[in-house]
Design a protein around this motif. Structure first.
Motif, mmCIF file in Angstrom:
data_model
loop_
_atom_site.group_PDB
_atom_site.id
_atom_site.type_symbol
_atom_site.label_atom_id
_atom_site.label_comp_id
_atom_site.label_asym_id
_atom_site.label_seq_id
_atom_site.Cartn_x
_atom_site.Cartn_y
_atom_site.Cartn_z
ATOM 1 N N LYS A 25 0.834 -1.216 0.000
ATOM 2 C CA LYS A 25 0.000 0.000 0.000
ATOM 3 C C LYS A 25 0.863 1.259 0.000
ATOM 4 C CE LYS A 25 -3.750 2.388 2.430
ATOM 5 N NZ LYS A 25 -4.370 2.962 1.255
ATOM 6 N N SER A 28 2.195 1.808 -3.333
ATOM 7 C CA SER A 28 1.133 1.721 -4.346
ATOM 8 C C SER A 28 1.427 0.687 -5.426
ATOM 9 C CB SER A 28 0.916 3.088 -5.004
ATOM 10 O OG SER A 28 0.624 4.056 -4.052
ATOM 11 N N TYR A 55 -7.874 -2.745 0.607
ATOM 12 C CA TYR A 55 -7.204 -1.650 -0.112
ATOM 13 C C TYR A 55 -8.211 -0.795 -0.880
ATOM 14 C CZ TYR A 55 -3.979 0.766 -3.262
ATOM 15 O OH TYR A 55 -3.297 1.738 -3.965
ATOM 16 N N PRO A 59 -8.059 3.394 -1.451
ATOM 17 C CA PRO A 59 -6.899 3.220 -2.335
ATOM 18 C C PRO A 59 -6.078 4.497 -2.468
ATOM 19 C CG PRO A 59 -8.873 3.491 -3.647
ATOM 20 C CD PRO A 59 -9.303 3.459 -2.199
ATOM 21 N N ASN A 60 -4.827 4.324 -2.835
ATOM 22 C CA ASN A 60 -3.974 5.468 -3.112
ATOM 23 C C ASN A 60 -4.442 6.123 -4.415
ATOM 24 O OD1 ASN A 60 -2.567 4.682 -0.851
ATOM 25 N ND2 ASN A 60 -0.932 3.688 -1.982
ATOM 26 N N THR A 63 -2.196 3.531 -8.459
ATOM 27 C CA THR A 63 -1.759 2.183 -8.108
ATOM 28 C C THR A 63 -1.132 1.537 -9.330
ATOM 29 O OG1 THR A 63 -3.581 1.981 -6.513
ATOM 30 C CG2 THR A 63 -2.480 -0.057 -7.172
ATOM 31 N N LYS A 95 -9.637 6.831 -9.197
ATOM 32 C CA LYS A 95 -8.202 6.728 -8.923
ATOM 33 C C LYS A 95 -7.510 6.176 -10.168
ATOM 34 C CE LYS A 95 -8.923 7.683 -4.520
ATOM 35 N NZ LYS A 95 -8.521 8.923 -3.904
#
Length: 131
Positions: A25, A28, A55, A59-60, A63, A95
């Motif tokens: 995580k 990413s 996740y 989420p970031n 990714t 994202k």
């Protein structure tokens, strides 16, 4: 898995019949590489699915997904599809996801498998061949 027990990273070393898996995580990255023909495919991929479900909740912004399979069996292909369906949910949240599908230059079957996954999931892949 509660948020408190969600591991930031999950790592498995490759074996003769299972791929290397790196779920990170902080950096990413979601990476799977090697051969995938585990005896019990659901049991093997269950921690990956569980990690992704957590996740997806947060989420970031971007990714990176790296898929570099030498070989996978039919049962594994279903699990790879399930994983890609989860990855799509990250994209659906607005994202950015970047999927790199590596394949050996002459391996048309592996290239075609990646193209099929990309088309079915509607997730764009970068196809990268190597010798």
């Amino acid at each position: 898995m509660s948020a408190n027990t969600f591991p930031e990273t999950f790592y498995l070393e490759a074996t003769e019949s299972t791929p290397k898996i790196k779920l990170d995580k902080e950096n990413s990255i979601i990476e799977m590489s090697g051969r995938s023909l585990p005896e019990n495919v659901k049991e093997f991929y269950n921690p990956v699915i569980n990690w992704l479900e957590e996740y997806i909740k947060a989420p970031n912004d971007k990714t990176k997904i790296v898929l570099n399979f030498e070989y996978f069996n039919t049962a594994s292909s279903k699990m790879i599809m399930d994983i890609l369906e989860k990855v799509k949910k990250i994209q659906e949240q607005g994202k950015e996801i970047d999927v790199d599908w590596y394949y050996i230059e002459e391996d048309d079957d592996m290239l075609e498998a990646g193209e099929d996954y990309s088309e079915i999931t509607d997730v764009p892949f970068n196809f990268i061949s190597y010798e």
